[in-house]
Write an enzyme that holds these catalytic residues in place. Structure first.
Site, PDB file in Angstrom:
ATOM      1  N   CYS A   1       0.739  -1.154   0.126  1.00 44.00           N
ATOM      2  CA  CYS A   1      -0.118   0.108   0.058  1.00 44.00           C
ATOM      3  C   CYS A   1       0.743   1.281   0.059  1.00 44.00           C
ATOM      4  O   CYS A   1       2.007   1.175  -0.209  1.00 44.00           O
ATOM      5  CB  CYS A   1      -0.892  -0.083   0.993  1.00 44.00           C
ATOM      6  SG  CYS A   1      -0.148   0.106   2.705  1.00 44.00           S
TER       7      CYS A   1
ATOM      8  N   ASN B   1       2.276   1.610   4.371  1.00 47.19           N
ATOM      9  CA  ASN B   1       2.769   0.383   4.848  1.00 47.19           C
ATOM     10  C   ASN B   1       2.412   0.299   6.468  1.00 47.19           C
ATOM     11  O   ASN B   1       3.195  -0.323   7.280  1.00 47.19           O
ATOM     12  CB  ASN B   1       4.018  -0.290   4.766  1.00 47.19           C
ATOM     13  CG  ASN B   1       4.686  -1.737   5.031  1.00 47.19           C
ATOM     14  OD1 ASN B   1       5.527  -1.884   5.493  1.00 47.19           O
ATOM     15  ND2 ASN B   1       3.632  -2.476   5.085  1.00 47.19           N
TER      16      ASN B   1
ATOM     17  N   CYS C   1      -1.193   0.897   7.500  1.00 52.65           N
ATOM     18  CA  CYS C   1      -2.841   0.612   7.478  1.00 52.65           C
ATOM     19  C   CYS C   1      -3.290  -0.631   6.793  1.00 52.65           C
ATOM     20  O   CYS C   1      -3.329  -1.754   7.386  1.00 52.65           O
ATOM     21  CB  CYS C   1      -3.453   1.883   7.188  1.00 52.65           C
ATOM     22  SG  CYS C   1      -3.165   3.151   8.046  1.00 52.65           S
ATOM     23  N   ARG C   2      -3.445  -0.568   5.465  1.00 50.54           N
ATOM     24  CA  ARG C   2      -3.936  -1.645   4.587  1.00 50.54           C
ATOM     25  C   ARG C   2      -3.086  -2.846   4.527  1.00 50.54           C
ATOM     26  O   ARG C   2      -3.525  -3.913   4.866  1.00 50.54           O
ATOM     27  CB  ARG C   2      -4.385  -1.200   3.232  1.00 50.54           C
ATOM     28  CG  ARG C   2      -5.387   0.015   3.280  1.00 50.54           C
ATOM     29  CD  ARG C   2      -5.749   0.604   2.047  1.00 50.54           C
ATOM     30  NE  ARG C   2      -4.546   1.529   1.764  1.00 50.54           N
ATOM     31  CZ  ARG C   2      -4.320   2.365   0.644  1.00 50.54           C
ATOM     32  NH1 ARG C   2      -5.271   2.080  -0.369  1.00 50.54           N
ATOM     33  NH2 ARG C   2      -3.267   2.974   0.503  1.00 50.54           N
ATOM     34  N   SER C   3      -1.858  -2.735   4.218  1.00 48.60           N
ATOM     35  CA  SER C   3      -1.033  -3.896   3.671  1.00 48.60           C
ATOM     36  C   SER C   3      -0.593  -4.624   5.049  1.00 48.60           C
ATOM     37  O   SER C   3      -0.526  -5.824   4.928  1.00 48.60           O
ATOM     38  CB  SER C   3       0.089  -3.501   2.957  1.00 48.60           C
ATOM     39  OG  SER C   3       0.961  -2.566   3.366  1.00 48.60           O
TER      40      SER C   3
ATOM     41  N   ASP D   1      -7.867   4.109   1.204  1.00 51.21           N
ATOM     42  CA  ASP D   1      -6.960   4.274   2.273  1.00 51.21           C
ATOM     43  C   ASP D   1      -7.763   4.871   3.448  1.00 51.21           C
ATOM     44  O   ASP D   1      -8.411   5.908   3.247  1.00 51.21           O
ATOM     45  CB  ASP D   1      -5.934   5.511   1.724  1.00 51.21           C
ATOM     46  CG  ASP D   1      -4.908   5.994   2.741  1.00 51.21           C
ATOM     47  OD1 ASP D   1      -4.877   5.268   3.622  1.00 51.21           O
ATOM     48  OD2 ASP D   1      -4.059   6.747   2.271  1.00 51.21           O
TER      49      ASP D   1
HETATM   50  P1  4NP Z   1      -1.425   3.031   4.032  1.00 47.72           P
HETATM   51  O1  4NP Z   1      -2.242   4.308   4.519  1.00 47.72           O
HETATM   52  O2  4NP Z   1      -1.263   3.108   2.620  1.00 47.72           O
HETATM   53  O3  4NP Z   1      -3.008   2.025   3.852  1.00 47.72           O
HETATM   54  O4  4NP Z   1      -0.742   2.486   4.932  1.00 47.72           O
HETATM   55  C1  4NP Z   1      -1.484   5.334   4.795  1.00 47.72           C
HETATM   56  C2  4NP Z   1      -0.732   5.694   5.864  1.00 47.72           C
HETATM   57  C3  4NP Z   1       0.128   6.988   6.117  1.00 47.72           C
HETATM   58  C4  4NP Z   1       0.242   7.541   4.776  1.00 47.72           C
HETATM   59  C5  4NP Z   1      -0.538   7.298   3.656  1.00 47.72           C
HETATM   60  C6  4NP Z   1      -1.235   6.494   3.757  1.00 47.72           C
HETATM   61  N1  4NP Z   1       0.974   8.785   5.013  1.00 47.72           N
HETATM   62  O5  4NP Z   1       1.033   9.519   3.926  1.00 47.72           O
HETATM   63  O6  4NP Z   1       1.653   8.977   5.992  1.00 47.72           O
END
Ligand code: 4NP
Length: 154
Positions: A13, A16, A18-20, A125
């Site tokens: 994702c 790294n 939240c989703r993955s 996201d």
């Molecule tokens: P993820 O969510 O891609 O599901 O881990 C996010 C977590 C942090 C950020 C973006 C997306 N960030 O920009 O910090």
């Protein structure tokens, strides 16, 4: 170098956190339940390096715990060599997919790079959303990981 396991997957994702890592924890549990953990190498990664070395978002950890799951994942960023190592690189939205396809260009890679999706739905996201969004993310990841695993063993 290619994975030594029969199958390998890297969930990717953006951050790294939240989703993955959520999908990784769910997928590990599905493998345990099907008694095929030994056949798989499972990882997760992000496209940005902002959270390298960090544990997942507390809302991700809390949601996993509510479903009896835990994770000791620490953030990592996807690397070019991952395209030669993993059998599957599964991502969560169209932006992830185009970033990964751009990275894969010019690499001698047989990895299948695709969306973890179902019937046109993707896992958006949840990072900027309320905590409840993480339960929706869990449910989507669970359904999509189950369907992916079914498709490998069909
Ligand atoms: P993820 O969510 O891609 O599901 O881990 C996010 C977590 C942090 C950020 C973006 C997306 N960030 O920009 O910090």
């Amino acid at each position: 170098m290619a994975s030594k396991r029969e199958h390998s997957v890297n969930f990717v994702c953006l951050g790294n956190i939240c989703r993955s890592p959520m999908a990784e924890a769910i997928f590990r549990k599905l493998l345990e339940d099907r008694k095929c953990s030994d056949e798989w190498e499972v990882a997760s990664s992000g496209l940005i390096s902002l959270h390298v070395g960090e544990p997942p978002d507390p809302r991700c950890i809390k949601t996993l715990a509510a479903h009896g799951l835990s994770t000791n994942h620490k953030g990592r960023v996807v690397k070019k060599k991952d395209f030669q190592h993993f059998e599957y690189i599964l991502c969560f939205d169209e932006e992830n997919l185009s970033d990964l396809q751009r990275m894969q260009r010019g690499v001698a890679s047989s990895a299948t790079v695709r969306l973890l999706s179902s019937e046109g739905r993707v896992v958006d996201d949840p990072y900027y959303d309320e905590e409840e969004a993480f339960e929706r993310t869990y449910q989507l990841c669970f359904a999509m990981c189950s369907a992916f695993l079914d498709s490998v063993y069909k």
